[in-house]
Design a protein around this motif. Sequence first.
Motif, PDB file in Angstrom:
ATOM      1  N   GLY A 137       1.109  -0.788   0.212  1.00 21.99           N
ATOM      2  CA  GLY A 137       0.096  -0.383  -0.323  1.00 21.99           C
ATOM      3  C   GLY A 137       0.421   1.415  -0.076  1.00 21.99           C
ATOM      4  O   GLY A 137       0.577   2.253   0.611  1.00 21.99           O
ATOM      5  N   LEU A 138       2.073   1.354  -0.783  1.00 28.14           N
ATOM      6  CA  LEU A 138       3.305   1.956  -0.692  1.00 28.14           C
ATOM      7  C   LEU A 138       2.688   3.400  -2.217  1.00 28.14           C
ATOM      8  O   LEU A 138       2.454   2.572  -2.580  1.00 28.14           O
ATOM      9  CB  LEU A 138       4.936   2.002  -0.397  1.00 28.14           C
ATOM     10  CG  LEU A 138       5.172   1.343   0.183  1.00 28.14           C
ATOM     11  CD1 LEU A 138       6.258   1.217   0.239  1.00 28.14           C
ATOM     12  CD2 LEU A 138       4.949   2.076   1.941  1.00 28.14           C
ATOM     13  N   LYS A 139       2.776   4.839  -1.242  1.00 27.98           N
ATOM     14  CA  LYS A 139       2.595   5.777  -2.482  1.00 27.98           C
ATOM     15  C   LYS A 139       3.735   5.682  -2.789  1.00 27.98           C
ATOM     16  O   LYS A 139       4.762   5.868  -2.592  1.00 27.98           O
ATOM     17  CB  LYS A 139       1.507   6.473  -2.562  1.00 27.98           C
ATOM     18  CG  LYS A 139       0.988   6.166  -1.457  1.00 27.98           C
ATOM     19  CD  LYS A 139      -0.502   5.843  -2.068  1.00 27.98           C
ATOM     20  CE  LYS A 139      -1.864   5.380  -2.024  1.00 27.98           C
ATOM     21  NZ  LYS A 139      -2.658   5.177  -3.543  1.00 27.98           N
ATOM     22  N   PRO A 140       4.395   6.695  -3.992  1.00 22.73           N
ATOM     23  CA  PRO A 140       5.271   7.580  -4.827  1.00 22.73           C
ATOM     24  C   PRO A 140       6.236   7.928  -3.373  1.00 22.73           C
ATOM     25  O   PRO A 140       7.039   8.216  -3.488  1.00 22.73           O
ATOM     26  CB  PRO A 140       5.282   8.048  -5.826  1.00 22.73           C
ATOM     27  CG  PRO A 140       3.285   7.696  -6.554  1.00 22.73           C
ATOM     28  CD  PRO A 140       3.397   6.792  -4.934  1.00 22.73           C
ATOM     29  N   ASP A 141       5.339   9.069  -2.504  1.00 19.51           N
ATOM     30  CA  ASP A 141       5.799  10.013  -1.989  1.00 19.51           C
ATOM     31  C   ASP A 141       6.734   8.709  -0.640  1.00 19.51           C
ATOM     32  O   ASP A 141       7.106   9.263   0.124  1.00 19.51           O
ATOM     33  CB  ASP A 141       4.965  10.993  -1.157  1.00 19.51           C
ATOM     34  CG  ASP A 141       4.616  12.088  -1.408  1.00 19.51           C
ATOM     35  OD1 ASP A 141       5.764  12.193  -3.056  1.00 19.51           O
ATOM     36  OD2 ASP A 141       3.668  12.512  -1.613  1.00 19.51           O
ATOM     37  N   ASP A 142       5.923   7.589  -0.280  1.00 23.19           N
ATOM     38  CA  ASP A 142       6.614   6.727   0.644  1.00 23.19           C
ATOM     39  C   ASP A 142       7.334   6.384   0.106  1.00 23.19           C
ATOM     40  O   ASP A 142       8.607   5.836   1.403  1.00 23.19           O
ATOM     41  CB  ASP A 142       5.437   5.210   0.891  1.00 23.19           C
ATOM     42  CG  ASP A 142       4.365   6.240   1.198  1.00 23.19           C
ATOM     43  OD1 ASP A 142       4.105   6.860   2.371  1.00 23.19           O
ATOM     44  OD2 ASP A 142       3.265   5.364   1.177  1.00 23.19           O
ATOM     45  N   LEU A 143       7.859   6.063  -1.249  1.00 19.68           N
ATOM     46  CA  LEU A 143       9.376   5.717  -1.704  1.00 19.68           C
ATOM     47  C   LEU A 143      10.452   6.279  -1.581  1.00 19.68           C
ATOM     48  O   LEU A 143      11.943   6.107  -1.543  1.00 19.68           O
ATOM     49  CB  LEU A 143       9.084   5.142  -2.878  1.00 19.68           C
ATOM     50  CG  LEU A 143       8.319   3.419  -2.662  1.00 19.68           C
ATOM     51  CD1 LEU A 143       7.893   3.400  -4.183  1.00 19.68           C
ATOM     52  CD2 LEU A 143       7.883   2.843  -2.202  1.00 19.68           C
TER      53      LEU A 143
END
Length: 111
Positions: free
Chosen positions: A38-44
């Motif tokens: 459930g990760l988003k681009p900002d999380d990465l």
Amino acid sequence: MQEKVDSVKHRNLIVSGKLPEDLSPYANVFLDSVTYLGLKPDDLRVLRERYPDKSFIFIFQATKQGSFRGENSFQHDVDIVIEVPEKGRAVQMGRYNQGGEMNIFDTPTVA
């Protein structure tokens, strides 16, 4: 899944069903899959900024049409994209060596 994990057991390989709070003990971090977690681009981006000395390998689930699941911006935030469009074939694109391709299971010939 357990069979797959058992087939690659190694004392330096740690498999977890969730992302650990602290990644500092690890040299390489494989996230399989970014979609499942459930990760988003900002999380990465935050992970890479927090751990600049780590190598991150992000694995995405594919759609039936062959594209990855998730926002398009994921693809623009990485250095290399490797697609496996069919079993045994890998196609690379990205900032480095655009358009490379290889057969994954080729056995080298001995001269």
